[in-house]
Design an enzyme around this catalytic site. Structure first.
Site, PDB file in Angstrom:
ATOM      1  N   HIS A  62       0.819  -1.198   0.000  1.00 46.60           N
ATOM      2  CA  HIS A  62       0.000   0.000   0.000  1.00 46.60           C
ATOM      3  C   HIS A  62       0.861   1.258   0.000  1.00 46.60           C
ATOM      4  O   HIS A  62       1.974   1.276   0.532  1.00 46.60           O
ATOM      5  CB  HIS A  62      -0.910   0.006   1.242  1.00 46.60           C
ATOM      6  N   ASP A 170      -6.153  -6.548  -2.771  1.00 50.68           N
ATOM      7  CA  ASP A 170      -4.718  -6.647  -3.008  1.00 50.68           C
ATOM      8  C   ASP A 170      -4.397  -7.528  -4.213  1.00 50.68           C
ATOM      9  O   ASP A 170      -3.481  -7.221  -4.979  1.00 50.68           O
ATOM     10  CB  ASP A 170      -4.003  -7.162  -1.756  1.00 50.68           C
TER      11      ASP A 170
END
Length: 203
Positions: A62, A170
């Protein structure tokens, strides 16, 4: 506490001094003055987060848009994780490379990563509890991800983590190359200019 810079510029490992006796243990897990001396400016704390993960969970990679990004100071309050700092700054001398630090409730280390760096971890135990101090509040429109299984990055998960468990967010994230081609990644020049502005503000 001891602070050392990792192989990725602008990221640091922090090892606290622990004081134990028959009652338990005491430590300072964050010192604004010690961190400020190492990085050139204090962490402007705007939010604190906690995640709890079962063994094998992978969170990341991230990052947030520059400016102003989101610097992170991360530690494991319970259990253990292998924490990854990934250089996703286009033009950086270590672009695409990563370093890792074991964060656990034994040595109680922490990591600091500057704005513009990618962050991920894999939980090595059940109920791995990770706390983050961050320099800006969460803003969904400025938050991005890179697939943690991106072969261009090649994160290595230890065997004790078991089978990686990832969110659809993700796994659906672009690879490093796709993110670069799409203009999602911060640049080394923009990050350096932003860090310099923070240092000037502190001076």
């Amino acid at each position: 506490m001891q602070i050392r810079e990792l192989s990725i510029p602008d990221s640091y490992e922090i090892t606290p001094r622990q004081f134990g006796d028959d009652r338990g243990v005491f430590l300072e897990w964050y010192r604004f003055d010690a961190l400020s001396k190492a990085v050139g400016h204090p962490l402007n704390l705007r939010q604190a987060n906690t995640s709890v993960s079962k063994r094998g969970v992978v969170r990341g990679i991230h990052f947030a848009d520059i400016p102003m990004g989101q610097a992170k100071y991360v530690t494991a309050m319970h259990g253990a994780v292998l924490d990854f700092i990934v250089d996703i700054r286009v033009g950086s001398p270590t672009f695409g490379q990563w370093d890792s630090v074991l964060l656990d409730s034994v040595d109680r280390r922490a990591v600091y990563l500057a704005e513009g760096l990618g962050h991920a971890f894999v939980a090595l135990t059940d109920d791995a509890t990770v706390s983050y101090l961050v320099s800006d509040v969460y803003n969904a429109s400025r938050e991005h991800g890179i697939d943690p299984l991106s072969p261009e990055i090649g994160l290595l998960f230890p065997p004790e983590a078991g089978e990686p468990l990832l969110s659809s967010k993700d796994t659906d994230a672009p690879s490093l190359g796709e993110a670069a081609a799409g203009g999602l990644l911060p640049t080394w020049a923009d990050c350096r200019a932003f860090y310099d502005s923070l240092n000037r503000t502190e001076a």
